[in-house]
Design a protein around this motif. Structure first.
Motif, PDB file in Angstrom:
ATOM      1  N   ASN A 115       3.112  -2.023  15.686  1.00  0.00           N
ATOM      2  CA  ASN A 115       2.241  -2.175  16.454  1.00  0.00           C
ATOM      3  C   ASN A 115       0.898  -2.412  15.654  1.00  0.00           C
ATOM      4  N   GLN A 116       0.874  -2.680  14.576  1.00  0.00           N
ATOM      5  CA  GLN A 116      -0.277  -2.557  13.655  1.00  0.00           C
ATOM      6  C   GLN A 116      -0.277  -3.772  12.774  1.00  0.00           C
ATOM      7  N   PRO A 117      -1.147  -4.733  12.669  1.00  0.00           N
ATOM      8  CA  PRO A 117      -1.153  -5.801  11.713  1.00  0.00           C
ATOM      9  C   PRO A 117      -0.801  -5.089  10.277  1.00  0.00           C
ATOM     10  N   TYR A 118      -0.237  -6.035   9.582  1.00  0.00           N
ATOM     11  CA  TYR A 118      -0.116  -5.763   8.029  1.00  0.00           C
ATOM     12  C   TYR A 118       0.619  -4.583   7.445  1.00  0.00           C
ATOM     13  N   VAL A 119       0.894  -3.763   8.440  1.00  0.00           N
ATOM     14  CA  VAL A 119       1.515  -2.351   7.928  1.00  0.00           C
ATOM     15  C   VAL A 119       2.997  -2.333   7.626  1.00  0.00           C
ATOM     16  N   ASN A 120       3.809  -3.174   8.353  1.00  0.00           N
ATOM     17  CA  ASN A 120       5.167  -3.265   7.990  1.00  0.00           C
ATOM     18  C   ASN A 120       5.227  -4.174   6.747  1.00  0.00           C
ATOM     19  N   ALA A 121       4.468  -5.197   6.655  1.00  0.00           N
ATOM     20  CA  ALA A 121       4.335  -6.076   5.209  1.00  0.00           C
ATOM     21  C   ALA A 121       4.398  -5.145   4.107  1.00  0.00           C
ATOM     22  N   PHE A 122       3.282  -4.069   4.207  1.00  0.00           N
ATOM     23  CA  PHE A 122       3.084  -3.229   3.227  1.00  0.00           C
ATOM     24  C   PHE A 122       4.364  -2.512   3.059  1.00  0.00           C
ATOM     25  N   LEU A 123       4.831  -1.988   4.032  1.00  0.00           N
ATOM     26  CA  LEU A 123       6.105  -1.189   3.764  1.00  0.00           C
ATOM     27  C   LEU A 123       7.249  -1.878   2.898  1.00  0.00           C
ATOM     28  N   ARG A 124       7.221  -3.484   3.136  1.00  0.00           N
ATOM     29  CA  ARG A 124       8.096  -4.372   2.571  1.00  0.00           C
ATOM     30  C   ARG A 124       8.053  -4.413   0.776  1.00  0.00           C
ATOM     31  N   ILE A 125       6.772  -4.133   0.604  1.00  0.00           N
ATOM     32  CA  ILE A 125       6.555  -4.305  -0.968  1.00  0.00           C
ATOM     33  C   ILE A 125       7.262  -3.235  -1.843  1.00  0.00           C
ATOM     34  N   ASN A 126       7.512  -2.191  -1.308  1.00  0.00           N
ATOM     35  CA  ASN A 126       8.337  -1.344  -2.125  1.00  0.00           C
ATOM     36  C   ASN A 126       9.919  -1.856  -2.324  1.00  0.00           C
ATOM     37  N   GLU A 127      10.345  -2.381  -1.524  1.00  0.00           N
ATOM     38  CA  GLU A 127      11.726  -3.188  -1.550  1.00  0.00           C
ATOM     39  C   GLU A 127      11.558  -4.407  -2.322  1.00  0.00           C
ATOM     40  N   LEU A 128      10.342  -4.714  -2.357  1.00  0.00           N
ATOM     41  CA  LEU A 128      10.280  -6.104  -3.569  1.00  0.00           C
ATOM     42  C   LEU A 128      10.100  -5.452  -5.003  1.00  0.00           C
ATOM     43  N   ILE A 129       9.552  -4.129  -5.165  1.00  0.00           N
ATOM     44  CA  ILE A 129       9.060  -3.834  -6.447  1.00  0.00           C
ATOM     45  C   ILE A 129      10.580  -3.155  -6.814  1.00  0.00           C
ATOM     46  N   PHE A 130      10.911  -2.155  -6.263  1.00  0.00           N
ATOM     47  CA  PHE A 130      12.041  -1.546  -6.662  1.00  0.00           C
ATOM     48  C   PHE A 130      13.358  -1.929  -6.521  1.00  0.00           C
ATOM     49  N   LYS A 131      14.394  -1.764  -7.670  1.00  0.00           N
ATOM     50  CA  LYS A 131      15.629  -2.169  -6.946  1.00  0.00           C
ATOM     51  C   LYS A 131      16.628  -1.016  -6.686  1.00  0.00           C
ATOM     52  N   ASN A 132      16.167   0.026  -7.319  1.00  0.00           N
ATOM     53  CA  ASN A 132      17.083   1.241  -6.894  1.00  0.00           C
ATOM     54  C   ASN A 132      16.714   1.846  -5.445  1.00  0.00           C
ATOM     55  N   PRO A 133      17.751   1.949  -4.601  1.00  0.00           N
ATOM     56  CA  PRO A 133      17.455   2.118  -3.271  1.00  0.00           C
ATOM     57  C   PRO A 133      16.707   3.662  -3.004  1.00  0.00           C
ATOM     58  N   ALA A 134      16.866   4.563  -3.768  1.00  0.00           N
ATOM     59  CA  ALA A 134      16.151   5.873  -3.863  1.00  0.00           C
ATOM     60  C   ALA A 134      14.747   5.622  -3.942  1.00  0.00           C
ATOM     61  N   ASN A 135      14.141   4.684  -4.594  1.00  0.00           N
ATOM     62  CA  ASN A 135      12.833   4.372  -4.678  1.00  0.00           C
ATOM     63  C   ASN A 135      12.232   3.251  -3.698  1.00  0.00           C
ATOM     64  N   ALA A 136      13.025   2.342  -3.301  1.00  0.00           N
ATOM     65  CA  ALA A 136      12.974   1.473  -2.654  1.00  0.00           C
ATOM     66  C   ALA A 136      12.315   1.389  -0.889  1.00  0.00           C
ATOM     67  N   HIS A 137      13.428   2.378  -0.467  1.00  0.00           N
ATOM     68  CA  HIS A 137      13.163   2.515   1.236  1.00  0.00           C
ATOM     69  C   HIS A 137      12.097   3.371   1.434  1.00  0.00           C
ATOM     70  N   SER A 138      11.421   3.053   2.596  1.00  0.00           N
ATOM     71  CA  SER A 138      10.290   3.529   3.036  1.00  0.00           C
ATOM     72  C   SER A 138      10.525   5.088   3.540  1.00  0.00           C
ATOM     73  N   THR A 139       9.554   5.919   3.638  1.00  0.00           N
ATOM     74  CA  THR A 139       9.571   7.290   3.745  1.00  0.00           C
ATOM     75  C   THR A 139      10.243   7.419   5.573  1.00  0.00           C
ATOM     76  N   ILE A 140       9.451   6.514   6.431  1.00  0.00           N
ATOM     77  CA  ILE A 140       9.691   6.855   7.629  1.00  0.00           C
ATOM     78  C   ILE A 140      11.424   6.474   7.777  1.00  0.00           C
ATOM     79  N   GLY A 141      11.729   5.472   7.138  1.00  0.00           N
ATOM     80  CA  GLY A 141      13.432   5.410   7.173  1.00  0.00           C
ATOM     81  C   GLY A 141      13.723   4.270   8.127  1.00  0.00           C
ATOM     82  N   SER A 142      15.111   4.166   8.318  1.00  0.00           N
ATOM     83  CA  SER A 142      15.548   2.984   9.140  1.00  0.00           C
ATOM     84  C   SER A 142      16.041   3.916  10.445  1.00  0.00           C
TER      85      SER A 142
END
Length: 504
Positions: free
Chosen positions: A143-170
């Protein structure tokens, strides 16, 4: 200033209990308060595919009661004693902390030990906290602008799932979680041999050690947790992407780079380069884009500091009508200029003065010291780095900064994430949109209140509660360590992704 600054050695005493709990003590009798920080070596990096979000979920679960502490009573005990408290989750760890009048140190130790020993990991608590986390996701992310896009950036930077997924999780992973999953997660990661306890403030070391032994030493240790592989290839996972954000009032973009781990020479150099590029009103990008040509509403960045490969980010929100690509090129030009010429003598003096000022100010807080000592103990097995880390930064030369920028920032191995407002209505004409469409209104910062906060009354004394010492001087509570509400246009902090149980 940097050459003259000599930090007084921090008085540190270290102990290991028989069950593996590491205890760090730092006496300071200047003010009659004490800060306690308990760091568990578990963050989103420890989660496996299909079971993400557990570390953050447990940050909430830890306040749902234990053998001698009813649900929400942890808050009551701390607040009624005049203290402050919270907990957070990051990729690297989960922490819980309190600051209290010095006479209430036994209370903090008893509360922390009771939930380490006997947390109520029940189906009821799993269900209600799973719902709480999912509601947090809807409120603070979806419900906040830009925030989910910022979560996406880690998935674009990192290839290892241990590094890429967000702390809040799925949210799907949380839905699939069973009570057996949670009980096993607690057994593995919330063990004394996987934790560091720091106490800083007005106490006597011998007495505090005896209290820690009384409350914690009977908690059994567990086998060491599985080792985490956070290795990464040099290349980012994906260099470009367009993200449709239905709440974004205007186009924006995030830039991301993969950088070396914390406490390496290149990391120190890039951290200082980041300060020059985007930190504060005197930074190069602020002077160029905000104060200079006034082409952006907001320009900011940060470093996600990790034990493994880390990340550097820049977020820009252009003013309406400004050309996004042109602003992005100006950022790249400024990075290229730093790579070509390096920082000036005046900039180096500014960096060193700022470092020294930050260190001196931070050390005035018992909570700051408690948290930093815990981090150095947990990540590096050496809390004395608290005194020597500044020297590593001050030793960085202009050439090291220039070289690090050349090798890690002024490169094509980076992520460009364009954030564009999603289409408002498929059947609306361009003329209708120009006349009637209005940008999504960002929500104002909310008041920071704990949902369903306990009533302001003194709770009944539960079994085995330690009695507070008499005669202590009770002062007004120290400043809260709670995260400040973020403006809707700002990306979330990467270094500390957890919301804390007292989130808005």
């Amino acid at each position: 200033m940097a050459e003259r600054l000599k930090l007084s050695p921090t008085p540190i005493r270290q102990f290991n209990l028989a069950n593996g709990l590491r205890l760090i003590l730092c006496e300071d009798h200047a003010v009659p308060v004490v800060s306690v920080a308990l760091y568990y070596d578990v963050g989103s990096r420890n989660e496996r595919i299909g079971r993400t979000g557990f570390a953050h979920l447990f940050e909430h679960m830890m306040f749902q009661g234990s053998e001698n502490v009813p649900k929400a009573a942890h808050f009551q005990h701390i607040f009624n004693a005049g203290g402050t408290m919270n907990g957070t989750t990051s990729t690297e760890r989960t922490n819980y902390y309190e600051t209290l009048p010095a006479s209430h140190l036994p209370l903090a130790l008893w509360l922390e030990s009771d939930r380490m020993r006997s947390l109520k990991v029940t189906q009821e608590n799993l269900d209600n906290q799973r719902n709480a986390v999912q509601e947090e996701k809807r409120l603070r992310y979806d419900n906040q602008p830009y925030v989910n896009a910022f979560l996406r950036i880690n998935e674009l930077i990192f290839k290892n799932p241990a590094n890429a997924h967000s702390t809040i999780g799925s949210m799907e992973d949380l839905d699939a979680a069973t009570i057996e999953d949670l009980q096993e997660f607690f057994r593995i990661y919330y063990a004394p041999n996987n934790a560091v306890l720091t106490i800083v403030g007005d106490f006597e070391s011998e007495e505090a050690t005896a209290q820690v032994r009384e409350y914690f030493e009977g908690i059994p240790s567990q086998p060491p947790p599985p080792r985490v592989d956070v290795n990464e290839p040099e290349d980012v996972a994906q260099t470009q992407e367009v993200y449709d954000d239905k709440l974004a009032p205007a186009p924006a973009f995030v830039l991301g780079w993969k950088i070396p781990p914390r406490r390496t020479p290149d990391f120190y150099a890039l951290s200082l380069a980041a300060d020059l590029i985007f930190e504060g009103d005197s930074s190069r990008l602020y002077q160029k884009l905000v104060k200079g040509d006034e082409s952006v509403v907001s320009i900011q960045g940060g470093i996600d500091e990790r034990r493994g490969p880390s990340a550097l980010y820049i977020f820009a929100l252009p003013k309406p009508g400004e050309e996004v690509a042109a602003i992005r090129n100006q950022i790249f030009d400024e990075i290229r200029a730093l790579r070509t010429s390096g920082p000036s003598p005046a900039e180096m003096e500014k960096l060193q003065n700022s470092l020294c000022n930050d260190v001196v100010r931070g050390r005035q807080s018992t909570m700051y010291r408690a948290q930093r000592l815990a981090e150095y103990a947990l990540y590096d097995n050496d809390p004395t780095l608290f005194d020597s880390e500044l020297d590593h930064y001050l030793a960085i030369t202009p050439e090291q900064i220039r070289s690090a920028v050349e090798r890690f920032l002024d490169v094509d191995n980076r992520v460009v994430l364009d954030i564009v407002p999603a289409a408002v209505a498929e059947d609306a004409s361009a003329e209708e949109l120009s006349e009637t469409a209005t940008p999504a209104s960002p929500q104002p910062p909310m008041e920071r209140k704990q949902p369903a906060a306990p009533a302001p009354q003194v709770p009944s004394v539960p079994p085995a509660q330690p009695a507070a010492e008499t005669g202590g001087v009770v002062r007004a509570p120290v400043s809260s360590q709670l995260e400040q509400p973020q403006q809707p246009a700002d990306p979330p902090k990467q270094a500390d992704s957890g919301s804390g149980p007292l989130h808005t």
